[in-house]
Design an enzyme around this catalytic site. Structure first.
Site, mmCIF file in Angstrom:
data_model
loop_
_atom_site.group_PDB
_atom_site.id
_atom_site.type_symbol
_atom_site.label_atom_id
_atom_site.label_comp_id
_atom_site.label_asym_id
_atom_site.label_seq_id
_atom_site.Cartn_x
_atom_site.Cartn_y
_atom_site.Cartn_z
ATOM 1 N N ASP A 197 0.868 -1.174 0.000
ATOM 2 C CA ASP A 197 0.000 0.000 0.000
ATOM 3 C C ASP A 197 0.910 1.230 0.000
ATOM 4 O OD1 ASP A 197 -2.206 1.714 0.274
ATOM 5 O OD2 ASP A 197 -2.135 1.581 2.462
ATOM 6 N N GLY A 198 0.345 2.388 -0.272
ATOM 7 C CA GLY A 198 1.147 3.608 -0.309
ATOM 8 C C GLY A 198 1.148 4.364 1.004
#
Length: 357
Positions: A209-210
């Protein structure tokens, strides 16, 4: 210089002295090891290695053993483990990730036989030493190369993570993972997938995920507190300002360094490492800042998927990563349901909302 005798070493001098002593110890160990005939590769120096510490409950399925520990106590638990030490443990959530790390190591040793920049897997567990025989037997059964153990006899192993120069810590114990995150160590809680999925034997596949994983949670705070429209405006205004780093940025950097070693040998198309960014961000509205941040760090991901709020589970089924890192439990649970092994990173504002829920 006045006075007699030698001066006490300054802090920097003492640190340099400890480093020199450590180098001497490693040189002596290497000389001893090199005189022994063995087909097994020598574990790399921690200073050069990418050290991945894995708990026994992350590496193996110890659900039944955990039940005995919680219901009957430590003595019955140890007795059960000793009585079953020749019964091979089944794989746990981190097992196939570890297997993939070892495949990368094998490829690196083919190309760089004298190089020490590779993965070093350490079993980091609060198990008692008496349980070690079953763990060793299971590790040997599967042909895993895990030479370093840290068994703390009921005490938290977190203090040893720094001593082992740990780059990534994976555990099934969320409290220990939280403690490690707070100590500045990249860490995640492992969750077993609800379906059996075939994983690649020839390529390590890691999905991130970012926000609050690779990057800080600064933008996620705006989403939670002021809504999407303010978030989109903020990201466009700050498109050229790199995001601050998150807890897993260093591990992506480690993977990138190893990828470049394969590229240098003209192995880009046959690289055994592939990385993915799987983010709920929208590409047009907020994607540019993410890509420019990675560029400013000198980092790449092989594939970037901007889902604009769509569920991540179906995309992860296509990717089939050995591990998927996310900070939000509803993404973890959605990935689990469809067969992805997920790792929860307890960092950032999402943890506040998760606890209140």
């Amino acid at each position: 210089m006045s006075g007699s005798g030698s001066e006490a070493p300054q802090p920097s001098d003492a640190a340099e002295l400890r480093l020199q002593e450590a180098e001497q110890d490693w040189a002596a160990a290497k000389a001893f090891y090199d005189n022994l005939a063995s087909k097994r590769p020598r574990p790399p120096k921690p200073q050069h290695a990418i050290t991945v510490a894995v708990s026994s409950r992350a590496l193996f399925d110890l659900v039944e053993e955990r039940r005995i520990f919680e219901e009957q106590g430590v003595e019955k638990y140890v007795e059960y483990q000793q009585d079953n030490e020749n019964v091979t443990l089944k794989p746990g959530p981190a097992f196939y990730f570890v297997k993939a790390l070892e495949h990368v190591n094998a490829r690196l040793l083919e190309l760089y036989p004298d190089d020490e920049e590779r993965f070093d897997i350490v079993l980091m567990t609060n198990n008692h030493a008496q349980v070690g025989v079953r763990l060793i037997n299971s590790i040997n059964h599967y042909g895993l190369t895990i030479e370093r153990f840290c068994m703390t006899g009921g005490k938290s192993p977190i203090g040893y993570l720094t001593a082992y120069l740990t780059n990534l810590y994976l555990s099934a114990d969320s409290e220990k993972v939280q403690e490690a995150i707070e100590a500045g160590i990249a860490s995640a809680t492992m969750f077993t997938a609800n379906k059996d999925v075939a994983y690649s034997d020839t390529q390590l596949r890691v999905a991130f995920d970012g926000d609050a994983v690779l990057f800080s949670d600064e933008s996620e705070q705006i989403v939670k507190e002021k809504g999407l429209d303010t978030f989109f405006e903020h990201e466009q205004l700050n498109e050229n300002k790199p995001l601050a780093q998150g807890p897993l940025k260093g591990f992506l950097e480690d993977l990138g360094k190893l990828q470049k070693k394969f590229y240098a040998k003209n192995e880009r198309l046959n690289c055994p490492i592939r990385t993915f960014l799987v983010t709920a961000r929208s590409a047009a509205s907020s994607g540019a800042r993410v890509l420019k941040t990675l560029r400013s760090w000198g980092l790449e991901v092989d594939e970037a998927l901007f889902l604009a709020g769509a569920p991540k589970g179906p995309i992860l089924v296509k990717i089939r990563p050995h591990i998927f890192f996310d900070d939000q439990m509803f993404h973890i649970e959605g990935a689990q349901k469809l067969g992805t092994i997920a790792a929860h990173v307890p960092y950032g504002i999402a943890q506040k909302y998760h606890k209140s829920a």
